[in-house]
Design a protein around this motif. Structure first.
Motif, PDB file in Angstrom:
ATOM      1  N   LYS A  63       0.830  -1.208   0.000  1.00  0.00           N
ATOM      2  CA  LYS A  63       0.000   0.000   0.000  1.00  0.00           C
ATOM      3  C   LYS A  63       0.866   1.260   0.000  1.00  0.00           C
ATOM      4  N   GLN A  64       2.017   1.209   0.650  1.00  0.00           N
ATOM      5  CA  GLN A  64       2.950   2.332   0.586  1.00  0.00           C
ATOM      6  C   GLN A  64       3.444   2.528  -0.844  1.00  0.00           C
ATOM      7  N   ASP A  65       3.756   1.424  -1.519  1.00  0.00           N
ATOM      8  CA  ASP A  65       4.242   1.512  -2.896  1.00  0.00           C
ATOM      9  C   ASP A  65       3.155   2.043  -3.820  1.00  0.00           C
ATOM     10  N   MET A  66       1.908   1.624  -3.620  1.00  0.00           N
ATOM     11  CA  MET A  66       0.823   2.143  -4.457  1.00  0.00           C
ATOM     12  C   MET A  66       0.649   3.648  -4.259  1.00  0.00           C
ATOM     13  N   LYS A  67       0.839   4.100  -3.031  1.00  0.00           N
ATOM     14  CA  LYS A  67       0.762   5.539  -2.773  1.00  0.00           C
ATOM     15  C   LYS A  67       1.883   6.271  -3.515  1.00  0.00           C
ATOM     16  N   LEU A  68       3.087   5.684  -3.527  1.00  0.00           N
ATOM     17  CA  LEU A  68       4.209   6.247  -4.273  1.00  0.00           C
ATOM     18  C   LEU A  68       3.896   6.303  -5.760  1.00  0.00           C
ATOM     19  N   PHE A  69       3.354   5.213  -6.319  1.00  0.00           N
ATOM     20  CA  PHE A  69       3.052   5.167  -7.749  1.00  0.00           C
ATOM     21  C   PHE A  69       1.991   6.210  -8.119  1.00  0.00           C
ATOM     22  N   ALA A  70       0.964   6.350  -7.281  1.00  0.00           N
ATOM     23  CA  ALA A  70      -0.080   7.332  -7.540  1.00  0.00           C
ATOM     24  C   ALA A  70       0.485   8.747  -7.536  1.00  0.00           C
ATOM     25  N   SER A  71       1.357   9.034  -6.569  1.00  0.00           N
ATOM     26  CA  SER A  71       1.956  10.367  -6.481  1.00  0.00           C
ATOM     27  C   SER A  71       2.810  10.669  -7.705  1.00  0.00           C
ATOM     28  N   ALA A  72       3.579   9.687  -8.170  1.00  0.00           N
ATOM     29  CA  ALA A  72       4.437   9.890  -9.338  1.00  0.00           C
ATOM     30  C   ALA A  72       3.605  10.122 -10.598  1.00  0.00           C
ATOM     31  N   MET A  73       2.552   9.340 -10.765  1.00  0.00           N
ATOM     32  CA  MET A  73       1.694   9.515 -11.941  1.00  0.00           C
ATOM     33  C   MET A  73       1.018  10.883 -11.932  1.00  0.00           C
ATOM     34  N   GLU A  74       0.545  11.294 -10.778  1.00  0.00           N
ATOM     35  CA  GLU A  74      -0.131  12.591 -10.695  1.00  0.00           C
ATOM     36  C   GLU A  74       0.837  13.742 -10.957  1.00  0.00           C
ATOM     37  N   ALA A  75       2.092  13.603 -10.508  1.00  0.00           N
ATOM     38  CA  ALA A  75       3.098  14.634 -10.793  1.00  0.00           C
ATOM     39  C   ALA A  75       3.345  14.731 -12.288  1.00  0.00           C
ATOM     40  N   ALA A  76       3.425  13.585 -12.962  1.00  0.00           N
ATOM     41  CA  ALA A  76       3.636  13.572 -14.406  1.00  0.00           C
ATOM     42  C   ALA A  76       2.445  14.178 -15.142  1.00  0.00           C
ATOM     43  N   GLU A  77       1.237  13.882 -14.677  1.00  0.00           N
ATOM     44  CA  GLU A  77       0.033  14.414 -15.316  1.00  0.00           C
ATOM     45  C   GLU A  77      -0.053  15.936 -15.166  1.00  0.00           C
ATOM     46  N   ARG A  78       0.338  16.435 -14.004  1.00  0.00           N
ATOM     47  CA  ARG A  78       0.318  17.892 -13.799  1.00  0.00           C
ATOM     48  C   ARG A  78       1.359  18.589 -14.673  1.00  0.00           C
TER      49      ARG A  78
END
Length: 213
Positions: free
Chosen positions: A96-111
Motif C-alpha cells: 500500500k505504501q508503494d501504491m501511494k508512491l506510484f499514484a503520487s508519481a503519476m499525478e506529478a507527471a500528469e500535472r
C-alpha cells in the motif's frame, strides 16, 4: 482528472499505510522491465500500480489457502505460524505504501505534461491489473502458491521516484512518449504475471517473499 481516479471504475484505491520502508533502490538501467509492461516511465509506473493492486485485491481470497499451506510440513522450528502469517501483513503494508508512491508519481507527471495523458495512465493501470485475470480460472491452491512467491518487479519503485522527481524538475517541458493506441491494442495477459507463471503443484513450502527485492 487523474489516471488513478479514472481507474476507480475497475477497483478501489488503496488506503494510505503507515510504517517504515526498507532502504530505497536507485534506478539502474540494468534492472529488467517486467514482461508485457510499457517501457516509458509513466506507463511503467501505471502498470506497476495495476499489477500491485491486483496482488493486494487477492489477499483476502488467498489467505485461507496460504494458512493451510503454511501449516503443512516441512516445518521450520524457528518460526511459528503466527510469525509466518504476520509476514504477509507486513507485505500488505509495504504494498500500500508503494501504491501511494506510484499514484503520487503519476499525478506529478500528469500535472507537468502539456497534453492530457490520464487516459494513457488509466490504460496502463488496467493492463497491469489484468495480469492477474487468469487467477479466476486456475485452481485456488495453485494460485495461492504463486501468490505467496510473487514479488513486485524491482524496477517499479525506483522508476516511480525518478519519474516524480523528473516531472517536478522539468515542469511544463516534461513529455511522455506513449501511444495510447498501442496500449489499447495490447491483448490481455493469459497467465499470471511473468514473475510467477503457473507451475505444476509441488511439495508445499512455507515462508513469504519480500516484495521489495
Amino acid at each position: 482528472m487523474s489516471a488513478l481516479i479514472a481507474a476507480l471504475a475497475l477497483f478501489a484505491a488503496a488506503e494510505p499505510a503507515t510504517g517504515s520502508a526498507p532502504a530505497e533502490l536507485t534506478l539502474n538501467e540494468d534492472m529488467p522491465y517486467p514482461a508485457g509492461a510499457p517501457r516509458d516511465d509513466y506507463g511503467l509506473v501505471g502498470w506497476c500500480y495495476g499489477v500491485l493492486r491486483g496482488y493486494v485485491d487477492l489477499h483476502d481470497q488467498m489467505m485461507p489457502d496460504v494458512t493451510a499451506i503454511e501449516k503443512s510440513p516441512p516445518f521450520n522450528p524457528d518460526t511459528t505460524l503466527a510469525q509466518k502469517l504476520a509476514a504477509y501483513e507486513t507485505i500488505q503494508v509495504r504494498a500500500k505504501q508503494d501504491m501511494k508512491l506510484f499514484a503520487s508519481a503519476m499525478e506529478a507527471a500528469e500535472r507537468a505534461s502539456l497534453k492530457p495523458i490520464n487516459t494513457i495512465g488509466a490504460a496502463a493501470v488496467k493492463k497491469g491489473h489484468n495480469a492477474w485475470a487468469a487467477a479466476a480460472s486456475m485452481p485456488r491452491r495453485q494460485v495461492a502458491q504463486n501468490w505467496m512467491g510473487w514479488t513486485l518487479p524491482v524496477r517499479c519503485a525506483p522508476t516511480a521516484r525518478a519519474l516524480e522527481e523528473r516531472a517536478k524538475l522539468m515542469g511544463k517541458t516534461f513529455q511522455v512518449n506513449t501511444d495510447p493506441a498501442e496500449l489499447e491494442r495490447a491483448p490481455a495477459p493469459e497467465a499470471l504475471p511473468a514473475e510467477v507463471a503457473p507451475v505444476e503443484p509441488a511439495p508445499e513450502t512455507s515462508g513469504a517473499v519480500d516484495p521489495t527485492r
